[in-house]
Design an enzyme around this catalytic site. Structure first.
Site, PDB file in Angstrom:
ATOM      1  N   HIS A 142      -0.267   0.442 -10.322  1.00 49.73           N
ATOM      2  CA  HIS A 142      -0.960  -0.245  -8.929  1.00 49.73           C
ATOM      3  C   HIS A 142      -1.607  -1.722 -10.017  1.00 49.73           C
ATOM      4  O   HIS A 142      -2.692  -2.001  -9.920  1.00 49.73           O
ATOM      5  CB  HIS A 142      -2.378   0.840  -7.987  1.00 49.73           C
ATOM      6  CG  HIS A 142      -2.955  -0.359  -7.523  1.00 49.73           C
ATOM      7  ND1 HIS A 142      -3.238  -0.160  -6.200  1.00 49.73           N
ATOM      8  CD2 HIS A 142      -2.839  -1.524  -7.010  1.00 49.73           C
ATOM      9  CE1 HIS A 142      -3.560  -0.765  -5.161  1.00 49.73           C
ATOM     10  NE2 HIS A 142      -3.232  -1.818  -5.482  1.00 49.73           N
ATOM     11  N   ARG A 175       1.039  -0.880  -0.140  1.00 52.70           N
ATOM     12  CA  ARG A 175       0.180   0.135   0.388  1.00 52.70           C
ATOM     13  C   ARG A 175       1.032   1.047   0.097  1.00 52.70           C
ATOM     14  O   ARG A 175       1.888   1.093   0.443  1.00 52.70           O
ATOM     15  CB  ARG A 175      -0.769  -0.284   1.521  1.00 52.70           C
ATOM     16  CG  ARG A 175      -1.818  -1.177   0.901  1.00 52.70           C
ATOM     17  CD  ARG A 175      -2.812  -0.409  -0.295  1.00 52.70           C
ATOM     18  NE  ARG A 175      -3.226   0.928   0.462  1.00 52.70           N
ATOM     19  CZ  ARG A 175      -4.423   0.878   0.868  1.00 52.70           C
ATOM     20  NH1 ARG A 175      -5.607   0.146   1.187  1.00 52.70           N
ATOM     21  NH2 ARG A 175      -5.705   2.916   0.946  1.00 52.70           N
TER      22      ARG A 175
HETATM   23  P1  NDP Z   1      -2.161 -11.179   4.340  1.00 51.48           P
HETATM   24  O1  NDP Z   1      -3.094 -10.853   4.828  1.00 51.48           O
HETATM   25  O2  NDP Z   1      -2.281 -12.794   3.847  1.00 51.48           O
HETATM   26  O3  NDP Z   1      -0.590 -10.609   4.698  1.00 51.48           O
HETATM   27  C1  NDP Z   1       0.002  -9.419   5.221  1.00 51.48           C
HETATM   28  C2  NDP Z   1       1.517  -9.914   5.816  1.00 51.48           C
HETATM   29  O4  NDP Z   1       1.859  -8.122   6.594  1.00 51.48           O
HETATM   30  C3  NDP Z   1       1.154 -10.918   6.882  1.00 51.48           C
HETATM   31  O5  NDP Z   1       2.480 -11.861   7.269  1.00 51.48           O
HETATM   32  C4  NDP Z   1       1.403 -10.110   8.328  1.00 51.48           C
HETATM   33  O6  NDP Z   1       2.272 -10.723   9.086  1.00 51.48           O
HETATM   34  C5  NDP Z   1       2.098  -9.098   7.660  1.00 51.48           C
HETATM   35  N1  NDP Z   1       1.998  -7.989   8.700  1.00 51.48           N
HETATM   36  C6  NDP Z   1       0.823  -6.894   9.104  1.00 51.48           C
HETATM   37  N2  NDP Z   1       0.126  -6.378   9.593  1.00 51.48           N
HETATM   38  C7  NDP Z   1       2.169  -6.410  10.239  1.00 51.48           C
HETATM   39  C8  NDP Z   1       2.444  -5.413  11.186  1.00 51.48           C
HETATM   40  N3  NDP Z   1       2.521  -4.388  12.039  1.00 51.48           N
HETATM   41  N4  NDP Z   1       4.098  -5.632  11.402  1.00 51.48           N
HETATM   42  C9  NDP Z   1       4.729  -6.612  10.533  1.00 51.48           C
HETATM   43  N5  NDP Z   1       4.677  -7.598   9.598  1.00 51.48           N
HETATM   44  C10 NDP Z   1       2.692  -6.981   9.389  1.00 51.48           C
HETATM   45  O7  NDP Z   1      -2.294 -10.207   3.019  1.00 51.48           O
HETATM   46  P2  NDP Z   1      -1.053 -10.197   1.157  1.00 51.48           P
HETATM   47  O8  NDP Z   1       0.377 -11.355   0.668  1.00 51.48           O
HETATM   48  O9  NDP Z   1      -2.455 -11.116   1.039  1.00 51.48           O
HETATM   49  O10 NDP Z   1      -1.378  -9.207   0.442  1.00 51.48           O
HETATM   50  C11 NDP Z   1      -0.706  -7.749   1.379  1.00 51.48           C
HETATM   51  C12 NDP Z   1      -1.176  -7.149   1.337  1.00 51.48           C
HETATM   52  O11 NDP Z   1      -0.973  -6.420  -0.120  1.00 51.48           O
HETATM   53  C13 NDP Z   1      -2.824  -6.170   1.361  1.00 51.48           C
HETATM   54  O12 NDP Z   1      -3.256  -5.819   2.683  1.00 51.48           O
HETATM   55  C14 NDP Z   1      -3.154  -5.486   0.215  1.00 51.48           C
HETATM   56  O13 NDP Z   1      -3.214  -4.011   0.838  1.00 51.48           O
HETATM   57  C15 NDP Z   1      -1.363  -5.131  -0.513  1.00 51.48           C
HETATM   58  N6  NDP Z   1      -2.176  -5.815  -2.121  1.00 51.48           N
HETATM   59  C16 NDP Z   1      -1.665  -5.079  -3.359  1.00 51.48           C
HETATM   60  C17 NDP Z   1      -1.883  -5.294  -4.329  1.00 51.48           C
HETATM   61  C18 NDP Z   1      -1.339  -4.907  -5.515  1.00 51.48           C
HETATM   62  O14 NDP Z   1      -2.038  -5.431  -6.928  1.00 51.48           O
HETATM   63  N7  NDP Z   1      -0.781  -3.969  -5.734  1.00 51.48           N
HETATM   64  C19 NDP Z   1      -3.252  -6.294  -4.604  1.00 51.48           C
HETATM   65  C20 NDP Z   1      -3.379  -7.193  -3.756  1.00 51.48           C
HETATM   66  C21 NDP Z   1      -3.259  -6.789  -2.193  1.00 51.48           C
HETATM   67  P3  NDP Z   1       2.041 -12.178  10.447  1.00 51.48           P
HETATM   68  O15 NDP Z   1       2.440 -13.118   9.044  1.00 51.48           O
HETATM   69  O16 NDP Z   1       2.549 -11.955  11.524  1.00 51.48           O
HETATM   70  O17 NDP Z   1       0.442 -11.726  10.648  1.00 51.48           O
END
Ligand code: NDP
Length: 309
Positions: free
Chosen positions: A272, A224
């Site tokens: 994006h 993001r």
């Molecule tokens: P997931 O929910 O599967 O994974 C999120 C990851 O982020 C997890 O490993 C989580 O850690 C980690 N995380 C969240 N908060 C924190 C924090 N405060 N500190 C450290 N680590 C953190 O999400 P996805 O992999 O599916 O997607 C990630 C993001 O990508 C989405 O939320 C979205 O915003 C973005 N996205 C972008 C797209 C694009 O086209 N550019 C398309 C789709 C998504 P933990 O494993 O410990 O919970």
């Protein structure tokens, strides 16, 4: 069951065709002609104006087409007990990991420089830095970041991930939480942001974080736009501490015409578009959750309202 669809960039006709083929008994009504809102059981949506979700009084759950839940959760009228799930799918992870791998290889193997060499008819065989000596740090190892991490391990890179709880992916060194963030940054020659936008991740990549990266580090962000403090990124690039950045997401989208990122020589950007999926693939997880809802089973890919993603 009746589903109201507010499609984003995928045409509504694609969703209708996929649902008709895979769950013909489901009635799908396309926004804004959804009829009596009290009849709607499921809302499948990308973005929806604030206040609109609350106008469906009998929703059993909401399925979000784009993975980021932050915008939806920012609407204070969304009922606190309404289950929100993500319409995740394998194509999104496939396309995202390909985008990430491309950006890593483009930087590591100096493809922009070789393209310039070709234009100048210059034969310059520079030594190739072995992948095992390139330290990659992924912020986020979820459905998308985890898939990319595995591919980068396969390509021989030295891969680490930073998460809240650790993921235990083979070949990926775990760094956990705020306490290990600086150590994680200090070993990231290529830093990849694939985090959700939450109060904790907002503006995480600021001047201090960039300064903690090794000299010449490269930054990739496809999670993001709010993760990055844009002025701090520009400053770190301009003073030469960072060698470049590849960006797919921005604080303001579309990126405004006069934005300094457009013409910056060290920035490569895409609109994006790093991850995409077809409706044909994306309906599967929605159907799975409809079936679970009907059977009284727990949802999959449920958004954790407290964590914000
Ligand atoms: P997931 O929910 O599967 O994974 C999120 C990851 O982020 C997890 O490993 C989580 O850690 C980690 N995380 C969240 N908060 C924190 C924090 N405060 N500190 C450290 N680590 C953190 O999400 P996805 O992999 O599916 O997607 C990630 C993001 O990508 C989405 O939320 C979205 O915003 C973005 N996205 C972008 C797209 C694009 O086209 N550019 C398309 C789709 C998504 P933990 O494993 O410990 O919970």
């Amino acid at each position: 069951m009746i589903l109201a669809l507010k499609s984003g960039r995928l045409p509504a006709a694609d969703w209708l065709a996929a649902f008709a083929a895979k769950m013909p008994e489901l009635e799908v009504r396309v926004w804004p002609d959804v009829g009596d809102r009290a009849e709607i059981d499921v809302l499948l949506t990308t973005r929806i104006p604030k206040g609109e979700a609350a106008r469906f009084p009998n929703l059993k759950f909401v399925a979000l087409i784009a993975a980021g839940a932050d915008r939806f959760l920012a609407d204070p009228t969304v009922p606190p007990d309404l289950p929100i799930v993500r319409a995740v799918n394998s194509e999104q992870a496939l396309t995202m990991k390909a985008w990430i791998v491309y950006q890593v290889l483009r930087h590591h193997r100096e493809f922009p420089q070789y393209e310039a060499d070709q234009k100048a008819h210059r034969w310059d065989r520079r030594p190739v830095v072995q992948p095992g000596t390139v330290r990659i740090g992924l912020m986020g190892l979820g459905q998308l970041g985890g898939a990319a991490a595995r591919s980068l391990v396969d390509l021989g890179y030295d891969v680490a991930g930073w998460t809240r709880a650790g993921r235990g992916i083979d070949g990926v060194e775990d760094f956990i939480g705020a306490g290990e963030f600086e150590r994680f940054l200090a070993r990231s020659d290529i830093l990849i942001g694939i985090l959700p936008f939450t109060t904790e991740t907002d503006s995480l990549l600021d001047a201090r974080a960039f300064a903690a990266l090794p000299e010449g580090a490269y930054v990739i962000n496809c999670g993001r736009g709010e993760l990055v403090v844009e002025a701090d990124l520009l400053a770190a690039l301009d003073k030469g501490h960072l060698s470049g950045a590849a960006l797919d997401v921005f604080r303001e989208e579309p990126l405004p015409p006069g934005h300094p990122f457009w013409d910056h020589p060290k920035i490569t950007l895409t609109p994006h578009n790093s991850a995409t999926a077809s409706a044909w693939n994306a309906v599967d997880s929605v159907i799975e959750n409809i079936r679970r809802c009907q059977a009284g089973e727990p949802f999959v890919n449920l958004v954790d309202r407290a964590a914000g993603y």
